[in-house]
Write a protein that holds these residues in place. Structure first.
Motif, mmCIF file in Angstrom:
data_model
loop_
_atom_site.group_PDB
_atom_site.id
_atom_site.type_symbol
_atom_site.label_atom_id
_atom_site.label_comp_id
_atom_site.label_asym_id
_atom_site.label_seq_id
_atom_site.Cartn_x
_atom_site.Cartn_y
_atom_site.Cartn_z
ATOM 1 N N GLN A 1 0.833 -1.189 0.000
ATOM 2 C CA GLN A 1 0.000 0.000 0.000
ATOM 3 C C GLN A 1 0.874 1.246 0.000
ATOM 4 O O GLN A 1 2.023 1.220 0.439
ATOM 5 N N LEU A 2 0.288 2.346 -0.491
ATOM 6 C CA LEU A 2 1.029 3.593 -0.560
ATOM 7 C C LEU A 2 0.143 4.710 -0.045
ATOM 8 O O LEU A 2 -0.997 4.867 -0.492
ATOM 9 N N LYS A 3 0.646 5.474 0.931
ATOM 10 C CA LYS A 3 -0.071 6.618 1.492
ATOM 11 C C LYS A 3 0.744 7.867 1.194
ATOM 12 O O LYS A 3 1.934 7.949 1.514
ATOM 13 N N ILE A 4 0.091 8.866 0.572
ATOM 14 C CA ILE A 4 0.753 10.112 0.224
ATOM 15 C C ILE A 4 -0.009 11.250 0.892
ATOM 16 O O ILE A 4 -1.241 11.309 0.823
ATOM 17 N N PRO B 1 0.869 9.780 7.163
ATOM 18 C CA PRO B 1 1.352 8.683 6.316
ATOM 19 C C PRO B 1 1.337 7.328 7.006
ATOM 20 O O PRO B 1 1.342 6.297 6.330
ATOM 21 N N ALA B 2 1.310 7.312 8.344
ATOM 22 C CA ALA B 2 1.319 6.028 9.048
ATOM 23 C C ALA B 2 -0.067 5.416 9.154
ATOM 24 O O ALA B 2 -0.208 4.266 9.561
ATOM 25 N N ILE C 1 -5.310 0.680 -1.986
ATOM 26 C CA ILE C 1 -3.953 0.394 -2.448
ATOM 27 C C ILE C 1 -3.164 1.689 -2.591
ATOM 28 O O ILE C 1 -1.948 1.715 -2.463
ATOM 29 N N LEU C 2 -3.898 2.795 -2.838
ATOM 30 C CA LEU C 2 -3.298 4.124 -2.901
ATOM 31 C C LEU C 2 -4.238 5.094 -2.204
ATOM 32 O O LEU C 2 -5.428 5.155 -2.529
ATOM 33 N N GLU C 3 -3.714 5.844 -1.234
ATOM 34 C CA GLU C 3 -4.541 6.789 -0.486
ATOM 35 C C GLU C 3 -3.869 8.151 -0.475
ATOM 36 O O GLU C 3 -2.660 8.257 -0.223
ATOM 37 N N LEU C 4 -4.664 9.183 -0.773
ATOM 38 C CA LEU C 4 -4.203 10.559 -0.736
ATOM 39 C C LEU C 4 -4.953 11.285 0.376
ATOM 40 O O LEU C 4 -6.178 11.188 0.466
ATOM 41 N N GLU C 5 -4.219 12.026 1.205
ATOM 42 C CA GLU C 5 -4.867 12.760 2.297
ATOM 43 C C GLU C 5 -4.226 14.132 2.429
ATOM 44 O O GLU C 5 -3.003 14.249 2.577
ATOM 45 N N GLY D 1 -4.672 18.679 -3.733
ATOM 46 C CA GLY D 1 -5.502 17.720 -4.445
ATOM 47 C C GLY D 1 -4.677 16.880 -5.400
ATOM 48 O O GLY D 1 -3.454 17.006 -5.481
ATOM 49 N N LEU D 2 -5.362 16.031 -6.129
ATOM 50 C CA LEU D 2 -4.722 15.171 -7.123
ATOM 51 C C LEU D 2 -4.671 15.914 -8.456
ATOM 52 O O LEU D 2 -5.707 16.304 -8.994
#
Length: 556
Positions: free
Chosen positions: A26-29, A33-34, A41-45, A50-51
């Protein structure tokens, strides 16, 4: 014809997740981040960011034309999000669109000359029935009928009925079709002839309108007016009979020639010339000077004098019958001269008056006494001992009578000497040409005991090099920078079997997205479970490591 479907935020999020690159982690951006959602599988916060999707001005550029379904881009041409669906780009949402801009399945009302059915993005128009393409109108406005039946023995033609305007398919035999074409062109007969022309001095093609024949004229050469063309058999025999024989002539001392041979083309005679310091050739009976090293396998007999200005090594002896030998360099006698006695000690010495090297027989005991006196000893016996005193290697033959002391101390930070099996400290820069194996721990940059297998107390320099073409990683590589500006590059990885734990970093530093960098394992190994690993974007890197069987991505 395109139809636009509004998609809410939930569907947009799903499409984003589906279009994310496949990964095993998984990837957190962004923020926190923890903390990552288990289902993502991919999370943006972020509360302020924004994206930002790629802004594409032209969807007809490769590889966008073959992008997989599910890819999302922002198309600047219509200022809208596009998703790849069924091999085409479709709008996710379009804030600029208004009702009535689409063609309806039951027809549209209120159309004007500005309305049309077709494409505006450089794509062909495909008309299909039951999912099968029937007509294709290309971007150059050519129309192709896709489902015209073919025949192996008949020629299919499309005929327009002049009354109804309906296009009908008709099948004609090959002969009938050919006759029809001939009739349309006003040609009753076809023929093609190639002939040799003795009357026409120029090349040419003659057509006859009566029977539609074509004749190609090729002139025949002669000795006066026609210089090009065909030749007759008689001319060929004449050419063959004029060949000349080549004779080997007498040896020529002069002139020299860079090829060692001189050809008299008029007489047809080939002469061998004499060699000199600058040219090859033969050996004459006159004086000659040669260049380059000359090796004589057996003995050399000199009828006159012998002059040697450099060092000479003689294996089987030199025989000089007259004139003597004048040697200004060193002479090495590989075999014992025949006039040296084996019963006594033979000594060669130089006569200080005449300069001649003479062989003298000396009694063995007298020879031993002479050698000892030369070294400052009085004998009769001299013993040899060793020692470790001092800070340098030394040989002492004078401090103790009749004793030769060879002193070699143990090497240390202040002394030169030998390496022993105890703890030692060395000074100075030491170079190990081959492999260095350390059985226990090692520390670099300090003199304390290491806290790990390898401790580096300071900066560390790893090898880095740049390549711009297909290359292979070697044992001397660590970081490889790849310039793919000239085209795609393949980097071959070494066989993983005997290099367990080896780490490489590969980074693309230049080149368009079309110029990829492919990491290709060897010996059947895989990389991340695949047969290769591809980098498309500039300044993207990957660090890989092998377990001795396959390669794995450690960082990217």
């Amino acid at each position: 014809m395109k139809k636009h479907y509004p998609i809410n935020g939930i569907w947009l999020l799903c499409l984003l997740l589906l279009s994310a690159p496949a990964a095993f982690a998984q990837l957190k951006i962004g923020d926190n981040p923890a903390v990552i959602n288990k289902a993502s599988i991919l999370e943006l916060e972020s509360l302020r960011q924004g994206l930002l999707l790629p802004r594409i001005p032209d969807t007809t550029l490769a590889p966008l034309t073959t992008a997989p379904d599910g890819m999302i881009i922002y198309y600047t041409g219509t200022q809208s999000l596009l998703v790849r669906r069924n091999g085409y780009w479709s709008k996710l949402a379009d804030s600029l669109s208004t009702a009535g801009n689409s063609w309806q399945v039951k027809g549209n009302a209120g159309t004007t000359g500005a309305n049309y059915l077709g494409t505006s993005d450089g794509q062909a128009l495909s008309i299909r029935t039951n999912g099968t393409e029937a007509i294709n109108i290309s971007t150059t406005q050519t129309v192709a009928l896709k489902q015209v039946p073919a025949s192996a023995s008949l020629v299919s033609v499309l005929v327009i009925d002049p009354v109804t305007g309906i296009v009908n398919q008709r099948n004609l035999s090959t002969a009938a079709f050919t006759d029809a074409i001939h009739t349309l062109n006003g040609v009753a007969k076809l023929g093609f002839t190639i002939r040799a022309d003795t009357l026409n001095a120029a090349y040419g093609v003659t057509t006859t309108s009566v029977d539609s024949t074509i004749t190609m004229n090729i002139p025949i050469t002669n000795s006066t007016t026609q210089k090009t063309g065909l030749i007759t058999y008689a001319d060929w025999l004449a050419f063959s009979g004029k060949q000349r024989a080549l004779t080997i002539g007498a040896f020529e001392v002069t002139p020299t020639n860079a090829n060692g041979l001189v050809l008299d083309s008029l007489a047809g005679v080939l002469h061998l010339v004499a060699a000199d310091v600058n040219n090859p050739g033969g050996v004459s009976v006159a004086n000659q000077t040669f260049a380059g090293i000359k090796t004589f396998r057996d003995s050399v007999n000199m009828g006159a004098g012998l002059d040697v200005t450099g060092q000479a090594t003689v294996g089987n002896g030199v025989k000089v019958t007259a004139g003597g030998a004048n040697i200004t360099g060193n002479v090495t006698l590989v075999t014992t001269p025949p006039n040296v006695s084996t019963k006594t000690t033979s000594v060669l010495f130089r006569n200080p008056v005449t300069g001649v090297i003479e062989n003298r027989a000396v009694d063995s005991s007298a020879f031993s006494v002479g050698i000892r006196q030369v070294n400052g000893q009085i004998g009769p016996n001299i013993s040899i001992t060793t020692g470790k005193a001092g800070t340098d290697v030394a040989i002492d033959s004078t401090s103790i009578t009749n004793k030769l002391i060879i002193n070699i101390p143990d090497a240390s930070a202040t002394a030169r000497g030998v390496v022993n099996d105890s703890t030692q400290t060395f000074a100075g820069f030491k170079t190990v040409r081959d492999t260095l194996s350390i059985g226990k721990n090692a520390i670099v940059g300090a003199t304390t005991n290491p806290n790990s297998t390898l401790q580096v107390s300071g900066s560390m320099s790893l090898n880095v090099r740049t390549t711009s073409g297909n290359d292979a990683l070697a044992a001397t590589d660590n970081t490889l920078l790849v310039n793919a500006g000239a085209g795609s590059v393949t980097i071959t990885l070494p066989t993983a079997t005997s290099i367990v734990g080896r780490v490489y970093t590969v980074k693309k530093i230049a080149g368009t997205i079309d110029n990829s960098v492919t990491l290709q394992p060897s010996g059947g190994a895989l990389i991340e479970g695949a047969t290769s690993y591809i980098i498309y974007n500039n300044y993207t890197y990957v660090t890989i490591q092998t377990d001795g069987t396959n390669w794995y991505v450690i960082r990217k």
